[in-house]
Design an enzyme around this catalytic site. Structure first.
Site, PDB file in Angstrom:
ATOM      1  N   HIS A 105       0.866  -1.182   0.000  1.00  0.00           N
ATOM      2  CA  HIS A 105       0.000   0.000   0.000  1.00  0.00           C
ATOM      3  C   HIS A 105       0.899   1.227   0.000  1.00  0.00           C
ATOM      4  CE1 HIS A 105      -3.640  -2.366   0.984  1.00  0.00           C
ATOM      5  NE2 HIS A 105      -2.768  -3.129   1.632  1.00  0.00           N
TER       6      HIS A 105
ATOM      7  N   HIS B 157      -8.216  -8.414  -0.494  1.00  0.00           N
ATOM      8  CA  HIS B 157      -7.803  -8.843   0.834  1.00  0.00           C
ATOM      9  C   HIS B 157      -8.882  -9.787   1.366  1.00  0.00           C
ATOM     10  CE1 HIS B 157      -5.079  -5.540   0.402  1.00  0.00           C
ATOM     11  NE2 HIS B 157      -4.704  -5.521   1.659  1.00  0.00           N
TER      12      HIS B 157
ATOM     13  N   GLU C 195      -7.464 -12.411   6.257  1.00  0.00           N
ATOM     14  CA  GLU C 195      -6.482 -11.842   7.188  1.00  0.00           C
ATOM     15  C   GLU C 195      -7.105 -11.901   8.587  1.00  0.00           C
ATOM     16  OE1 GLU C 195      -3.881  -7.736   7.959  1.00  0.00           O
ATOM     17  OE2 GLU C 195      -5.697  -7.650   6.739  1.00  0.00           O
TER      18      GLU C 195
ATOM     19  N   ASP D  40       3.431  -5.022   2.784  1.00  0.00           N
ATOM     20  CA  ASP D  40       2.119  -4.479   3.152  1.00  0.00           C
ATOM     21  C   ASP D  40       2.182  -2.961   3.376  1.00  0.00           C
ATOM     22  OD1 ASP D  40      -0.578  -4.448   3.713  1.00  0.00           O
ATOM     23  OD2 ASP D  40      -0.460  -5.680   5.504  1.00  0.00           O
ATOM     24  N   ASP D  41       2.445  -2.552   4.608  1.00  0.00           N
ATOM     25  CA  ASP D  41       2.562  -1.136   4.977  1.00  0.00           C
ATOM     26  C   ASP D  41       3.868  -0.976   5.753  1.00  0.00           C
ATOM     27  OD1 ASP D  41      -0.335   0.074   4.393  1.00  0.00           O
ATOM     28  OD2 ASP D  41      -0.592  -1.915   5.269  1.00  0.00           O
TER      29      ASP D  41
END
Length: 344
Positions: free
Chosen positions: A26, A204, A207, A285-286
């Site tokens: 992201h 997504h 998760e 991811d982040d």
């Protein structure tokens, strides 16, 4: 040490230069505290932190929603094309240092357009940085626009409308944000429309949400990849299906640890996924929020799960095989991995 390495240092060196792709990133989640402060000052935006250290101290999440609250707050410093360029260029520089040859990045337009930033401003800054990375690093890229699942499908439809003039730069659509209570089924129609426009589909799922969400992503959204997918392991029939279909899972180990999807990195299911024949990949991811870019994620699970050279090569190969590159592009990178592994 597992087969193929004589020491942990040798394994770390192998990971560091191994050609790899990143498929789950992201771009707003790569906003480092230093850049957040710089952009806040540039744009005269008040932020509730007195220092970089205060920001880092706030990164103590207990779940996905805790993270999202600060994630959207940080996003508020992004206003101009230059801001989005600087954000993206900073990530690409870090990715290049990690031997990333190809990236497929997510962006969240609704997080910007809802606060008055034009869609074109966002995409112009991001794509200019992607173009520069191709020139400077030879790094290829794909851009994936995500819908925020805590918002309505009607709002997603509006975002898809705004994207239409820019489809020459957008390769796919995804689904992110708060998972629990917002199943993929909520967005079945807008994803159908996106498919009809020729866009690749990812989502997504699994998760924090249950295996049922993974089933919905497969059956209703007709995804080409599953982002995360950890909880698929709770459903043996789903494991068998994912393996049989060759479905790529974009796994994010340090994210899983930070968001308490796993309690300890030694309990991460990545090796279980590989052993079950699942096409798992490693991604960051982040990374600003979760403590590590792609090589840090490789290193964390390699150490914790004592991964072999074959395991690590498989993960890198999966990253290109699961990408949206054409067959020629994938083959080039797979050959580079094989050559690198043979020489190491």
């Amino acid at each position: 040490m597992p087969d193929g390495f004589t020491s942990a240092e040798e394994r770390a060196a192998f990971i560091a230069a191994l050609p790899k792709a990143e498929l789950h990133l992201h771009i707003e989640g790569s906003l480092e505290p230093e850049l957040m402060f710089e952009l806040a000052q540039r744009n005269k935006v008040a932020i509730p932190f007195a220092s970089v250290e205060d920001v880092r101290a706030a990164y103590a999440f207990s779940n996905l929603q805790d993270f999202l609250d600060i994630y959207y707050q940080g996003m508020g410093v992004l206003h101009s094309e230059r801001d989005f360029y600087d954000l993206t260029a900073a990530y690409l520089t870090r990715a290049h240092a990690d031997a990333v040859r190809h990236v497929e990045i997510f962006f969240d337009p609704q997080g910007h357009t809802d606060r008055g930033v034009a869609f074109g401003t966002v995409i112009a800054g991001i794509t200019r940085a992607l173009d520069d990375a191709r020139t400077s690093y030879g790094m290829t890229s794909k851009l994936i626009m995500c819908f925020l699942r805590h918002l309505s499908e009607a709002e997603a439809e509006k975002t898809l409308d705004e994207a239409l003039p820019f489809l020459d730069r957008i390769d796919g659509v995804g689904l992110d944000s708060s998972e629990v209570g917002h199943p993929p089924a909520k967005f079945e129609r807008v994803f159908g429309r996106a498919r009809s426009l020729g866009l690749k589909i990812v989502a997504h799922a699994g998760e924090e949400g249950p295996p049922a969400y993974v089933h919905e992503a497969l059956d209703l959204l007709k995804v080409h990849r599953i982002d995360h997918g950890n909880r698929s392991l709770e459903d043996p029939a789903l494991i068998a299906r994912l393996a049989a279909e060759g479905m790529t899972l974009t796994v994010c180990p340090l994210s899983n640890l930070k968001l308490c999807v796993v309690n300890d990195i030694t309990a991460h299911p990545l090796k279980t996924m590989l052993d079950a024949g699942l096409k798992a990949t490693i991604n960051s991811d982040d990374p600003s929020y979760f403590g590590g870019y792609v090589n840090a994620n490789y290193q964390a699970v390699a150490d914790a799960l004592d991964l072999s050279k074959d395991d690590i090569v498989t993960l890198a190969r999966n990253s290109f095989a699961g990408s949206f590159l054409n067959e020629t592009g994938r083959a080039k990178h797979l050959a580079a991995i094989d050559a690198y592994a043979a020489a190491a």
